[in-house]
Design a protein around this motif. Structure first.
Motif, PDB file in Angstrom:
ATOM      1  N   ARG A  13     117.992   0.514   9.798  1.00 35.61           N
ATOM      2  CA  ARG A  13     118.884  -0.380   9.043  1.00 35.61           C
ATOM      3  C   ARG A  13     120.176  -0.634   9.830  1.00 35.61           C
ATOM      4  O   ARG A  13     120.567  -1.780  10.058  1.00 35.61           O
ATOM      5  CB  ARG A  13     119.195   0.260   7.679  1.00 35.61           C
ATOM      6  CG  ARG A  13     120.177  -0.532   6.834  1.00 35.61           C
ATOM      7  CD  ARG A  13     120.426   0.178   5.503  1.00 35.61           C
ATOM      8  NE  ARG A  13     121.123   1.433   5.639  1.00 35.61           N
ATOM      9  CZ  ARG A  13     122.435   1.584   5.692  1.00 35.61           C
ATOM     10  NH1 ARG A  13     123.222   0.518   5.606  1.00 35.61           N
ATOM     11  NH2 ARG A  13     122.985   2.776   5.808  1.00 35.61           N
ATOM     12  N   LEU A  14     120.829   0.444  10.254  1.00 36.78           N
ATOM     13  CA  LEU A  14     122.098   0.291  10.974  1.00 36.78           C
ATOM     14  C   LEU A  14     121.871  -0.339  12.348  1.00 36.78           C
ATOM     15  O   LEU A  14     122.703  -1.108  12.834  1.00 36.78           O
ATOM     16  CB  LEU A  14     122.790   1.654  11.111  1.00 36.78           C
ATOM     17  CG  LEU A  14     123.315   2.252   9.801  1.00 36.78           C
ATOM     18  CD1 LEU A  14     123.947   3.611  10.047  1.00 36.78           C
ATOM     19  CD2 LEU A  14     124.322   1.330   9.123  1.00 36.78           C
ATOM     20  N   GLY A  31     133.951  -0.348   5.041  1.00 35.12           N
ATOM     21  CA  GLY A  31     133.119   0.606   4.305  1.00 35.12           C
ATOM     22  C   GLY A  31     132.336   1.433   5.315  1.00 35.12           C
ATOM     23  O   GLY A  31     131.132   1.628   5.200  1.00 35.12           O
ATOM     24  N   ASP A  33     132.244   4.636   6.190  1.00 33.21           N
ATOM     25  CA  ASP A  33     131.709   5.946   5.792  1.00 33.21           C
ATOM     26  C   ASP A  33     131.634   6.889   6.999  1.00 33.21           C
ATOM     27  O   ASP A  33     132.655   7.372   7.464  1.00 33.21           O
ATOM     28  CB  ASP A  33     130.348   5.758   5.097  1.00 33.21           C
ATOM     29  CG  ASP A  33     129.891   7.032   4.374  1.00 33.21           C
ATOM     30  OD1 ASP A  33     130.576   8.058   4.506  1.00 33.21           O
ATOM     31  OD2 ASP A  33     128.852   7.001   3.688  1.00 33.21           O
ATOM     32  N   HIS A  34     130.446   7.129   7.545  1.00 30.73           N
ATOM     33  CA  HIS A  34     130.242   8.039   8.680  1.00 30.73           C
ATOM     34  C   HIS A  34     130.781   7.498  10.003  1.00 30.73           C
ATOM     35  O   HIS A  34     130.958   8.249  10.944  1.00 30.73           O
ATOM     36  CB  HIS A  34     128.748   8.305   8.820  1.00 30.73           C
ATOM     37  CG  HIS A  34     127.934   7.086   8.476  1.00 30.73           C
ATOM     38  ND1 HIS A  34     127.957   5.953   9.247  1.00 30.73           N
ATOM     39  CD2 HIS A  34     127.154   6.810   7.391  1.00 30.73           C
ATOM     40  CE1 HIS A  34     127.194   5.020   8.682  1.00 30.73           C
ATOM     41  NE2 HIS A  34     126.693   5.513   7.541  1.00 30.73           N
ATOM     42  N   ASP A  54     137.685   2.284   5.075  1.00 29.50           N
ATOM     43  CA  ASP A  54     136.971   2.663   3.863  1.00 29.50           C
ATOM     44  C   ASP A  54     137.984   2.717   2.726  1.00 29.50           C
ATOM     45  O   ASP A  54     139.170   2.973   2.942  1.00 29.50           O
ATOM     46  CB  ASP A  54     136.259   4.015   4.020  1.00 29.50           C
ATOM     47  CG  ASP A  54     135.024   4.097   3.117  1.00 29.50           C
ATOM     48  OD1 ASP A  54     133.897   3.973   3.612  1.00 29.50           O
ATOM     49  OD2 ASP A  54     135.208   4.250   1.875  1.00 29.50           O
ATOM     50  N   ILE A  55     137.500   2.491   1.518  1.00 25.75           N
ATOM     51  CA  ILE A  55     138.387   2.506   0.349  1.00 25.75           C
ATOM     52  C   ILE A  55     138.662   3.939  -0.111  1.00 25.75           C
ATOM     53  O   ILE A  55     139.608   4.188  -0.836  1.00 25.75           O
ATOM     54  CB  ILE A  55     137.778   1.642  -0.790  1.00 25.75           C
ATOM     55  CG1 ILE A  55     138.845   1.258  -1.806  1.00 25.75           C
ATOM     56  CG2 ILE A  55     136.588   2.340  -1.437  1.00 25.75           C
ATOM     57  CD1 ILE A  55     138.391   0.182  -2.793  1.00 25.75           C
ATOM     58  N   ARG A  56     137.826   4.878   0.324  1.00 27.47           N
ATOM     59  CA  ARG A  56     137.986   6.280  -0.110  1.00 27.47           C
ATOM     60  C   ARG A  56     138.303   7.166   1.098  1.00 27.47           C
ATOM     61  O   ARG A  56     137.764   6.963   2.193  1.00 27.47           O
ATOM     62  CB  ARG A  56     136.704   6.761  -0.806  1.00 27.47           C
ATOM     63  CG  ARG A  56     136.467   6.016  -2.137  1.00 27.47           C
ATOM     64  CD  ARG A  56     135.318   6.574  -2.932  1.00 27.47           C
ATOM     65  NE  ARG A  56     134.071   6.438  -2.243  1.00 27.47           N
ATOM     66  CZ  ARG A  56     133.167   7.408  -2.132  1.00 27.47           C
ATOM     67  NH1 ARG A  56     133.394   8.608  -2.637  1.00 27.47           N
ATOM     68  NH2 ARG A  56     132.040   7.197  -1.498  1.00 27.47           N
ATOM     69  N   PRO A  59     135.088   9.479   2.791  1.00 25.74           N
ATOM     70  CA  PRO A  59     134.294   8.812   3.828  1.00 25.74           C
ATOM     71  C   PRO A  59     135.106   8.489   5.088  1.00 25.74           C
ATOM     72  O   PRO A  59     134.621   8.667   6.203  1.00 25.74           O
ATOM     73  CB  PRO A  59     133.809   7.529   3.144  1.00 25.74           C
ATOM     74  CG  PRO A  59     133.866   7.830   1.690  1.00 25.74           C
ATOM     75  CD  PRO A  59     134.978   8.813   1.485  1.00 25.74           C
ATOM     76  N   THR A  81     141.704   1.455   3.012  1.00 23.80           N
ATOM     77  CA  THR A  81     142.070   0.216   2.316  1.00 23.80           C
ATOM     78  C   THR A  81     140.870  -0.399   1.604  1.00 23.80           C
ATOM     79  O   THR A  81     139.717  -0.046   1.868  1.00 23.80           O
ATOM     80  CB  THR A  81     142.668  -0.797   3.327  1.00 23.80           C
ATOM     81  OG1 THR A  81     143.179  -1.920   2.616  1.00 23.80           O
ATOM     82  CG2 THR A  81     141.642  -1.295   4.331  1.00 23.80           C
ATOM     83  N   ASP A  82     141.182  -1.334   0.715  1.00 22.74           N
ATOM     84  CA  ASP A  82     140.155  -2.070  -0.020  1.00 22.74           C
ATOM     85  C   ASP A  82     139.709  -3.264   0.831  1.00 22.74           C
ATOM     86  O   ASP A  82     140.518  -4.148   1.130  1.00 22.74           O
ATOM     87  CB  ASP A  82     140.771  -2.534  -1.351  1.00 22.74           C
ATOM     88  CG  ASP A  82     139.766  -3.277  -2.217  1.00 22.74           C
ATOM     89  OD1 ASP A  82     138.619  -3.507  -1.780  1.00 22.74           O
ATOM     90  OD2 ASP A  82     140.140  -3.622  -3.354  1.00 22.74           O
ATOM     91  N   GLY A  83     138.461  -3.277   1.212  1.00 22.36           N
ATOM     92  CA  GLY A  83     137.910  -4.417   1.962  1.00 22.36           C
ATOM     93  C   GLY A  83     138.646  -4.675   3.258  1.00 22.36           C
ATOM     94  O   GLY A  83     138.887  -3.757   4.054  1.00 22.36           O
ATOM     95  N   CYS A 100     128.229  -3.360   5.698  1.00 22.61           N
ATOM     96  CA  CYS A 100     126.857  -2.893   5.454  1.00 22.61           C
ATOM     97  C   CYS A 100     126.836  -1.889   4.310  1.00 22.61           C
ATOM     98  O   CYS A 100     127.802  -1.143   4.101  1.00 22.61           O
ATOM     99  CB  CYS A 100     126.324  -2.153   6.684  1.00 22.61           C
ATOM    100  SG  CYS A 100     126.034  -3.213   8.070  1.00 22.61           S
ATOM    101  N   GLY A 101     125.705  -1.844   3.613  1.00 28.65           N
ATOM    102  CA  GLY A 101     125.486  -0.768   2.650  1.00 28.65           C
ATOM    103  C   GLY A 101     126.232  -0.935   1.344  1.00 28.65           C
ATOM    104  O   GLY A 101     126.463   0.049   0.645  1.00 28.65           O
ATOM    105  N   MET A 102     126.646  -2.154   1.013  1.00 32.09           N
ATOM    106  CA  MET A 102     127.277  -2.418  -0.294  1.00 32.09           C
ATOM    107  C   MET A 102     126.470  -3.497  -1.009  1.00 32.09           C
ATOM    108  O   MET A 102     125.664  -4.191  -0.384  1.00 32.09           O
ATOM    109  CB  MET A 102     128.701  -2.946  -0.113  1.00 32.09           C
ATOM    110  CG  MET A 102     129.659  -1.966   0.487  1.00 32.09           C
ATOM    111  SD  MET A 102     131.290  -2.722   0.517  1.00 32.09           S
ATOM    112  CE  MET A 102     131.976  -1.887   1.929  1.00 32.09           C
ATOM    113  N   LEU A 106     129.760  -7.365  -4.189  1.00 31.82           N
ATOM    114  CA  LEU A 106     130.979  -6.733  -3.654  1.00 31.82           C
ATOM    115  C   LEU A 106     131.301  -7.297  -2.262  1.00 31.82           C
ATOM    116  O   LEU A 106     132.468  -7.589  -1.955  1.00 31.82           O
ATOM    117  CB  LEU A 106     130.800  -5.207  -3.597  1.00 31.82           C
ATOM    118  CG  LEU A 106     131.960  -4.403  -3.009  1.00 31.82           C
ATOM    119  CD1 LEU A 106     133.272  -4.686  -3.721  1.00 31.82           C
ATOM    120  CD2 LEU A 106     131.663  -2.900  -3.045  1.00 31.82           C
TER     121      LEU A 106
END
Ligand SMILES: C[S@@+](CC[C@H](N)C(=O)[O-])C[C@H]1O[C@@H](n2cnc3c(N)ncnc32)[C@H](O)[C@@H]1O
Length: 247
Positions: A13-14, A31, A33-34, A54-56, A59, A81-83, A100-102, A106
């Protein structure tokens, strides 16, 4: 200096998404993440630099830790940040934006909140986990042309990756083209993942159609979609039973 640690190969996928990034690009991976996409592309030497957001914080910290592990901290700027908000895309010289992955909805929201993406030189690389038809619809209605599409098979699931670029004109797609992608349909069975993808959507649409008939709901649009999907299967001339095994 060569760093001792090499990131293991990306999953399909990636890797399908990464293959759509242009040589010499500066990417923004939203987004992240890893952080595997920017790390892998930097290690390969395919891109010059990256922003990863990333928003969180969990991650994002994972991405920062991986960048340290694989010796790529100097080439990646990190943003909590958001987006795409508050990322200095122009100053960083970002050319390719990866999301990717959302969910498809969104991804559309993130794009619509960022006027920077309305630029013919920016490539968007999008891999929706759901609502792929909503994402293609958003792109079509908002002046983005789909330039490439790839399929990937990972963990018993099929994924679609879309590359798009702003051209300021609206585009019209049929319901099946929104779902499967015009370029994916054109390539047809030349891609071994095409038949399982089509079969998946035929099954899903048949169930939806039967459910609507049973419940007395208006099934007209679902019937039209089903008809179009079956027509594509017929035109592409494949034996439907043969291709259901992969999933
Ligand atoms: C399922 S993971 C996908 C990670 C990676 N992109 C991939 O495809 O493997 C989704 C990531 O997006 C992040 N995310 C969700 N909404 C976001 C937003 N509005 N802005 C930035 N990141 C977001 C989540 O925190 C999570 O880390």
């Amino acid at each position: 200096m060569t760093h001792p640690f090499k990131l293991p190969p990306l999953d399909e996928r990636l890797s399908a998404a990464a293959s759509l990034v242009r040589n010499g690009a500066v990417i923004a991976d939203i987004g992240t993440d890893h952080g595997y996409i920017p790390i892998s592309l930097l290690q390969e030497g395919k891109i010059r630099a990256a922003a990863a957001s990333d928003i969180r914080s969990g991650p994002l910290n994972r991405a920062i830790a991986n960048a340290e592990k694989y010796g790529m901290t100097e080439k990646i700027r990190f943003f909590l940040t958001d987006g795409l908000q508050n990322i200095p895309l122009s100053d960083l010289g970002v050319t390719d934006i990866i999301i990717c992955g959302m969910g498809g909805e969104l991804i559309s929201e993130i794009l619509s909140a960022c006027p920077y993406v309305q630029n013919e030189n920016i490539r968007l690389i999008l891999q929706p986990m759901s609502a792929v038809e909503a994402l293609r619809g958003y792109l079509a209605d908002n002046g983005f042309s789909i330039t490439e599409e790839r399929l990937a098979h990972s963990n018993h699931k099929l994924y679609q990756c879309i590359a798009a670029q702003y051209d300021g004109t609206t585009h019209a797609y049929t319901p099946a083209q929104l779902l499967l992608g015009k370029r994916i349909i054109e390539r047809g069975t030349a891609d071994p993942l095409f038949a399982p993808l089509l079969e998946k959507y035929i099954g899903k649409t048949q169930r939806e159609y039967a459910g609507k008939l049973r419940g007395g709901a208006n099934a007209e649009q679902t019937q039209m979609l089903l008809h179009e999907l079956l027509q594509i299967a017929k035109e592409k001339g494949f034996d439907r039973d043969e291709h259901t095994k992969i999933l």
